[in-house]
Write a protein that holds these residues in place. Structure first.
Motif, PDB file in Angstrom:
ATOM      1  N   ALA A 177      29.914  32.351  -4.533  1.00  0.00           N
ATOM      2  CA  ALA A 177      29.199  31.292  -3.823  1.00  0.00           C
ATOM      3  C   ALA A 177      27.898  31.832  -3.222  1.00  0.00           C
ATOM      4  O   ALA A 177      26.846  31.172  -3.271  1.00  0.00           O
ATOM      5  CB  ALA A 177      30.087  30.699  -2.732  1.00  0.00           C
ATOM      6  N   SER A 178      27.952  33.033  -2.665  1.00  0.00           N
ATOM      7  CA  SER A 178      26.744  33.653  -2.098  1.00  0.00           C
ATOM      8  C   SER A 178      25.714  33.931  -3.186  1.00  0.00           C
ATOM      9  O   SER A 178      24.516  33.692  -3.008  1.00  0.00           O
ATOM     10  CB  SER A 178      27.107  34.946  -1.364  1.00  0.00           C
ATOM     11  N   VAL A 179      26.184  34.466  -4.324  1.00  0.00           N
ATOM     12  CA  VAL A 179      25.280  34.773  -5.433  1.00  0.00           C
ATOM     13  C   VAL A 179      24.613  33.506  -5.949  1.00  0.00           C
ATOM     14  O   VAL A 179      23.397  33.484  -6.195  1.00  0.00           O
ATOM     15  CB  VAL A 179      26.048  35.489  -6.565  1.00  0.00           C
ATOM     16  N   ASP A 180      25.376  32.431  -6.097  1.00  0.00           N
ATOM     17  CA  ASP A 180      24.810  31.174  -6.594  1.00  0.00           C
ATOM     18  C   ASP A 180      23.746  30.640  -5.638  1.00  0.00           C
ATOM     19  O   ASP A 180      22.689  30.133  -6.072  1.00  0.00           O
ATOM     20  CB  ASP A 180      25.916  30.136  -6.776  1.00  0.00           C
ATOM     21  N   LYS A 181      24.010  30.760  -4.353  1.00  0.00           N
ATOM     22  CA  LYS A 181      23.038  30.287  -3.350  1.00  0.00           C
ATOM     23  C   LYS A 181      21.759  31.120  -3.399  1.00  0.00           C
ATOM     24  O   LYS A 181      20.640  30.575  -3.371  1.00  0.00           O
ATOM     25  CB  LYS A 181      23.664  30.348  -1.957  1.00  0.00           C
ATOM     26  N   LEU A 193      23.883  40.943  -1.363  1.00  0.00           N
ATOM     27  CA  LEU A 193      23.793  40.340  -2.689  1.00  0.00           C
ATOM     28  C   LEU A 193      22.380  39.874  -3.026  1.00  0.00           C
ATOM     29  O   LEU A 193      22.082  39.595  -4.187  1.00  0.00           O
ATOM     30  CB  LEU A 193      24.761  39.163  -2.791  1.00  0.00           C
ATOM     31  N   SER A 194      21.509  39.807  -2.027  1.00  0.00           N
ATOM     32  CA  SER A 194      20.103  39.507  -2.269  1.00  0.00           C
ATOM     33  C   SER A 194      19.409  40.768  -2.773  1.00  0.00           C
ATOM     34  O   SER A 194      19.530  41.829  -2.159  1.00  0.00           O
ATOM     35  CB  SER A 194      19.433  39.035  -0.977  1.00  0.00           C
ATOM     36  N   LEU A 196      25.460  42.932 -15.042  1.00  0.00           N
ATOM     37  CA  LEU A 196      26.417  42.541 -14.011  1.00  0.00           C
ATOM     38  C   LEU A 196      25.949  41.238 -13.354  1.00  0.00           C
ATOM     39  O   LEU A 196      24.752  40.924 -13.367  1.00  0.00           O
ATOM     40  CB  LEU A 196      26.557  43.634 -12.961  1.00  0.00           C
ATOM     41  N   PRO A 197      26.844  40.500 -12.713  1.00  0.00           N
ATOM     42  CA  PRO A 197      26.443  39.239 -12.073  1.00  0.00           C
ATOM     43  C   PRO A 197      25.789  39.433 -10.703  1.00  0.00           C
ATOM     44  O   PRO A 197      25.643  38.461  -9.948  1.00  0.00           O
ATOM     45  CB  PRO A 197      27.777  38.488 -11.932  1.00  0.00           C
ATOM     46  N   VAL A 198      25.408  40.662 -10.381  1.00  0.00           N
ATOM     47  CA  VAL A 198      24.778  40.995  -9.102  1.00  0.00           C
ATOM     48  C   VAL A 198      23.601  41.928  -9.362  1.00  0.00           C
ATOM     49  O   VAL A 198      23.493  42.507 -10.447  1.00  0.00           O
ATOM     50  CB  VAL A 198      25.786  41.684  -8.143  1.00  0.00           C
ATOM     51  N   LEU A 203      16.018  32.252  -5.037  1.00  0.00           N
ATOM     52  CA  LEU A 203      15.071  33.237  -5.553  1.00  0.00           C
ATOM     53  C   LEU A 203      14.763  33.057  -7.036  1.00  0.00           C
ATOM     54  O   LEU A 203      13.733  33.532  -7.518  1.00  0.00           O
ATOM     55  CB  LEU A 203      15.611  34.659  -5.325  1.00  0.00           C
ATOM     56  N   GLY A 204      15.672  32.420  -7.749  1.00  0.00           N
ATOM     57  CA  GLY A 204      15.472  32.226  -9.177  1.00  0.00           C
ATOM     58  C   GLY A 204      15.909  33.400 -10.032  1.00  0.00           C
ATOM     59  O   GLY A 204      16.022  33.284 -11.246  1.00  0.00           O
TER      60      GLY A 204
END
Length: 301
Positions: A255-259, A130-131, A174-176, A264-265
């Motif tokens: 949760a991973s995406v939010d973190k 997801l990063s 997309l949210p990713v 990274l911003g």
């Protein structure tokens, strides 16, 4: 549906005149949801309508999670050298486009969705797909393994059979992290290129990503080898289907995406991505490359 009276699935007479074919109309498209590792992918497309009845569609079971509800998980794709990838095709459709007045099938559009992850022995739980930076590295490794090992033989062994990625475009809907691009086929003549696959890639969890592949098969050419039909209807349907793709993240993925976004911003992938150096099987991994690239070529990340 197409006008079956003017565009019947029959080839009664050959014509080399330039024609505009017709295929399924997007206005008849229906929506499908696919559960993947707790997230939900949506796509809207017309019903399966192939040239040959033997070409069957692939569909995921409603309410069935491709990762969590599958006892076997992804199968290792042995057609890709290295055995590093587990793959599952979860959806596919094929659409034929016919010329007017029984001039036959001019081409087909094939679209497929695959879920891809590292095979068990090559999985690295310390890296999240997801990063955006990690996903670009993972995607580069996959493309190197899938396309980069194919080359011509003999004196042309330095000539790759594929070239890409080209026409790279990052997406933000997309949210990713997500991007689309083309992979071109290359003949023994280095300058002979044509688009083979259009790919749309994005992660759906820390350890899995989705690859949507759209391939156009062209069957009608004139005596000079040029296309004898207008590909616009095929391209329009391809664009409409790919643009319909949506993704709703599950709790863990969100949760991973939010973190990652907090760190990274941004989740954007690179604005530009140069074609990879193919074929990979004739270049020593340690030569002329950074430590990060050498790790990727060796499959260590």
């Amino acid at each position: 549906m197409r006008n079956i009276f003017k565009y019947p699935p029959i080839e009664w007479r050959k014509r080399n005149e330039y024609v505009a074919p017709q295929g399924p109309l997007y206005s008849w498209a229906t929506s499908t949801d696919i559960s993947i590792a707790g997230s939900r992918l949506g796509i809207k497309a017309p019903s399966h309508s192939p040239r040959r009845a033997a070409a069957k569609p692939v569909s995921a079971y409603p309410g069935y999670d491709v990762i969590f509800d599958s006892p076997a998980g992804l199968h290792t794709d042995l057609t890709i050298p290295g055995g590093r990838w587990g793959v599952a095709c979860v959806w596919s459709r094929r659409w034929a486009f016919y010329g007017p007045w029984m001039t036959g099938c001019k081409g087909e559009l094939v679209t497929a969705i695959a879920v891809i992850g590292r095979s068990d022995e090559h999985r690295n739980l310390n890296i999240s797909f997801l990063s955006p930076n990690a996903f670009e590295t993972i995607l580069m490794q996959y493309l190197n393994d899938c396309y980069g090992t194919e080359n011509w033989e003999g004196e042309r062994s330095h000539v790759p059979r594929f070239h890409g990625p080209v026409d790279w475009k990052r997406h933000t809907h997309l949210p990713v992290p997500s991007a689309s691009f083309n992979i071109c086929s290359r003949g023994e003549d280095v300058g002979c290129l044509y688009v083979r696959d259009h790919l749309f890639a994005f992660p759906v969890s820390d350890q899995y990503f989705v690859l949507v592949t759209a391939t156009q098969h062209h069957y009608s050419r004139d005596e000079s080898g040029d296309l004898a039909f207008d590909v616009t209807p095929m391209q329009d349907l391809q664009n409409q289907v790919l643009q319909s793709i949506s993704l709703e993240l599950g709790r863990e993925a969100k949760a991973s995406v939010d973190k990652i976004k907090a760190e990274l911003g941004s989740l954007y992938m690179s604005k530009d991505f140069a074609p990879l150096k193919w074929p990979t099987n004739i270049y020593p991994p340690e030569a002329d490359s950074s430590p990060e690239t050498r790790q990727v070529l060796r499959g260590e990340v």
